[in-house]
Design a protein around this motif. Structure first.
Motif, PDB file in Angstrom:
ATOM      1  N   ARG A  81       0.984  -1.236  -0.136  1.00 60.48           N
ATOM      2  CA  ARG A  81       0.013   0.012  -0.165  1.00 60.48           C
ATOM      3  C   ARG A  81       0.891   1.264  -0.060  1.00 60.48           C
ATOM      4  N   SER A  82       1.784   1.340   0.585  1.00 62.80           N
ATOM      5  CA  SER A  82       2.852   2.288   0.922  1.00 62.80           C
ATOM      6  C   SER A  82       3.595   2.478  -0.632  1.00 62.80           C
ATOM      7  N   ALA A  83       3.783   1.295  -1.083  1.00 61.33           N
ATOM      8  CA  ALA A  83       4.467   1.402  -2.496  1.00 61.33           C
ATOM      9  C   ALA A  83       3.655   2.257  -3.499  1.00 61.33           C
ATOM     10  N   ILE A  84       2.266   1.905  -3.418  1.00 67.65           N
ATOM     11  CA  ILE A  84       1.416   2.488  -4.376  1.00 67.65           C
ATOM     12  C   ILE A  84       1.306   3.894  -4.335  1.00 67.65           C
ATOM     13  N   ALA A  85       1.355   4.330  -2.838  1.00 66.52           N
ATOM     14  CA  ALA A  85       1.168   5.689  -2.318  1.00 66.52           C
ATOM     15  C   ALA A  85       2.502   6.526  -2.801  1.00 66.52           C
ATOM     16  N   VAL A  86       3.802   5.959  -2.756  1.00 64.64           N
ATOM     17  CA  VAL A  86       5.072   6.594  -2.934  1.00 64.64           C
ATOM     18  C   VAL A  86       4.832   6.838  -4.654  1.00 64.64           C
ATOM     19  N   PHE A  87       4.577   5.703  -5.303  1.00 69.04           N
ATOM     20  CA  PHE A  87       4.622   5.820  -6.724  1.00 69.04           C
ATOM     21  C   PHE A  87       3.805   6.896  -7.166  1.00 69.04           C
ATOM     22  N   VAL A  88       2.362   7.058  -6.625  1.00 71.01           N
ATOM     23  CA  VAL A  88       1.399   8.147  -7.218  1.00 71.01           C
ATOM     24  C   VAL A  88       1.936   9.589  -6.896  1.00 71.01           C
TER      25      VAL A  88
END
Length: 483
Positions: A89-96
Motif C-alpha cells: 500500500r505504501s509503495a502505491i502511495a509513493v509511486f502516485v
C-alpha cells in the motif's frame, strides 16, 4: 508447503476470490509497467518543453532504473518486517506521489528526482505484489492467479508506446503521469480492504553492506545495458558493465559470509527455483527485446505510422489475455516440465517468424502471428513464475520474490541491450548506414530467439513431478505423497 499453510496464515478476515487478489495486484503492476514504457514516446516533446536536447532526456529513464536496482533486493526484508499489505500500500502511495511530482516538474533535474521517488515505489510494488499473491492464494489456484498477474507485465510494454503517442498528440505530456493517480488511489483502497498484512516469522539483521554492493552492481549493470542501446555510448556502457561485474563479484564474496544476505544466492540450490530463474532469464531476453524492435521494425522497415504500428503490436497483448483460460488446463494435462519444453519451442518459433515479416505480407496475417506470440510467451512466463516457488519454504518466500524480481528486471533490460546491439552490428556489417533495413531487423529477431531456444536445455532439467500439486498433473500424486 500445503494449502493449509497459506490458509492458516490468512486467518483474520474473509478471504476474497483469488481472481480479486490477482487483479488488484495486477492493476498496480499494470500502472507501473505502462508508465515505464509510455514515457519513451514523449521524451522529444518533453525535451522541447525543458529546453534541452532529446538525447539528454534519457536520464529520466535511467534514473528510474537506478531506483529499481537499488531497492528491489531490499523489498522482501522490508515486507517481512512491516507487513506485505503495509509495504504494498505504501509503495502505491509513493509511486502516485512520485507521478504527481513528475507531472509538476518544471525542469529536467526535478523530473529526475521525481523519477527516483517513483522508482522507489515501483521497486516495492513488483516483488511485494508477487509475495502477497503467493501468500494469499491456495496452491490449487496458483496457476490461474499467476496467469492474471502476468498480463500487465506482458501488455504494459506493448501498449505503452501507442498510449504515449496518443497522449502527446492529443493531450499534454504531463497526463502520462496524471493517469496514474486515479488508478493508484483505487488500488490503495482495494489493497486496504482485501489484502492481509502478512509479516515474516523471523527478524533478520539488515544487510547494509550487501545493500550498498548490490545497489552499485545492479545499478551499474542496468545503466550499462540501457546506455549500450544508444549510439556513441559504447565505451561508457562497457565501463558501467565492468563496474557492475566487479561490485557483483564483491557482493558474492560478502554474501557467502553474511547470515542473511540481501540477495540470497543459496536459493538457486532449490531445483525448481534455480532452473526457473535461469531458463526464465534466457527467455526474458527475447521478451525484453520485442517492445524495442517491433515498433521500429514496422515504422522504419514497413513505413507505417506510429499509430498503425501501435495497433499491430497490441496483438501480443490480445494473445496474452487469451492465454489465461488455457494455462491451468494445459498444465493439468501435461505438467510443468513437458509444457515448458514444448511451449518453449513454440513460443520461440513464433517470435522467429517476425524475422520474415515483409511489407507485402497481409497485415491480418502479421497480426495473427503476433497474437500467437503473445499467447505462447505469456503461457511460458506463467509457468516459470509459478513453478519457481514450488519448493520454497514460506519463511524464505520474501527473499525468493525479491531475488526473482531482480533478475527479471535485469534480463528484460538486457533484452533491449541485446536487440539494439545486434541491430547495430548488422547495420555495420551490411552497410545499411544510419537507418536499419529489413535484413538488420531480421538478424536481431533471429539472434534473440536463438537465445530463448537455449532455455530448452534448462527446461529439460525440471523434475517430471515439479509443481504437480499446483497443476494437478498426474492426479496430485506428489501432493498426496507429502501428506
Amino acid at each position: 508447503m500445503s494449502d493449509q499453510i497459506y490458509q492458516a496464515a490468512a486467518l483474520g478476515r474473509p478471504q476474497p476470490n483469488f481472481r480479486v487478489v490477482a487483479m488488484i495486484i495486477a492493476s498496480a503492476m499494470f500502472m507501473e509497467q505502462l508508465d515505464a514504457t509510455v514515457l519513451a514516446t514523449a521524451l522529444p516533446t518533453m525535451a522541447r518543453d525543458f529546453g534541452v536536447s532529446a538525447p539528454s532526456m534519457s536520464i529520466a529513464l535511467t534514473s528510474y532504473l537506478l531506483s529499481l536496482a537499488i531497492f528491489i533486493p531490499a523489498s522482501g526484508l522490508i515486507a517481512d518486517r512491516f507487513g506485505s499489505r503495509t509495504v504494498f500500500r505504501s509503495a502505491i502511495a509513493v509511486f502516485v506521489v512520485g507521478s504527481i511530482c513528475c507531472a509538476l516538474s518544471p525542469n529536467l533535474w526535478s523530473l529526475v528526482l521525481s523519477r527516483l521517488l517513483q522508482g522507489l515505489g515501483g521497486a516495492m510494488m513488483m516483488p511485494v505484489g508477487r509475495l502477497v499473491l503467493l501468500r494469499s492464494v491456495a496452491r490449487k489456484d496458483m496457476v490461474n492467479a499467476m496467469s492474471w498477474l502476468l498480463v500487465p507485465a506482458l501488455i504494459g510494454p506493448i501498449l505503452g508506446p501507442p498510449v504515449g503517442g496518443m497522449i502527446v498528440t492529443y493531450l499534454d505530456w504531463r497526463w502520462i503521469f496524471y493517469i496514474n493517480v486515479p488508478i493508484g488511489i483505487l488500488g490503495f483502497v482495494l489493497v486496504s480492504i482485501f489484502i492481509e498484512n502478512f509479516k515474516g516469522e523471523t527478524k533478520k539483521r539488515f544487510d547494509t553492506v550487501g545493500f550498498i554492493l548490490s545497489g552499485i552492481a545492479l545499478g551499474s549493470l542496468l545503466f550499462g545495458f540501457e546506455s549500450s542501446s544508444r549510439p556513441g555510448e559504447g565505451m561508457f556502457a562497457l565501463f558501467l558493465i565492468a563496474i557492475g561485474l566487479l561490485f557483483g563479484i564483491a557482493y558474492l564474496r560478502h554474501a557467502r559470509k553474511h547470515p542473511a544476505p540481501i540477495m540470497d544466492f543459496s536459493l538457486m540450490k532449490v531445483p525448481s527455483f534455480g532452473t526457473s530463474v535461469i531458463a526464465g532469464s534466457l527467455t526474458r531476453i527475447t521478451q525484453g527485446a520485442q517492445p524495442f524492435l517491433l515498433p521500429l521494425y514496422f515504422q522504419l522497415g514497413f513505413g507505417l505510422s506510429a499509430a498503425k504500428a501501435g495497433q499491430l503490436v497490441t496483438a501480443a497483448a490480445i494473445g496474452s489475455m487469451a492465454m489465461k483460460a488455457f494455462a491451468p488446463r494445459i498444465l493439468r494435462r501435461f505438467g510443468f516440465r513437458n509444457a515448458l519444453i514444448f511451449n518453449g519451442f513454440t513460443a520461440t518459433f513464433g517470435y522467429a517468424l517476425c524475422a520474415f515479416f515483409r511489407p507485402d505480407w497481409p497485415l491480418g496475417l502479421i497480426f495473427a502471428v503476433l497474437v500467437m506470440c503473445g499467447f505462447f510467451m505469456s503461457f511460458q512466463f506463467t509457468a516459470y513464475n509459478t513453478v519457481a516457488y514450488d519448493a520454497i519454504e514460506r519463511d524464505r518466500m520474501s527473499a525468493a520474490t525479491s531475488f526473482y524480481t531482480t533478475f527479471q528486471q535485469l534480463m528484460l533490460s538486457l533484452g533491449i541491450c541485446v536487440g539494439a546491439f545486434v541491430l547495430h552490428v548488422s547495420m555495420t556489417v551490411t552497410g545499411s548506414g544510419d537507418t536499419p533495413q529489413l535484413r538488420d531487423f531480421s538478424a536481431a529477431f533471429l539472434f534473440v530467439t536463438a537465445v530463448s531456444l537455449t532455455a530448452t536445455f534448462w527446461n529439460l532439467r525440471f523434475s517430471r513431478t515439479a509443481g504437480a500439486d499446483i497443476s494437478g498433473h498426474g492426479g496430485n500424486k506428489a501432493a498426496h505423497a507429502e501428506h
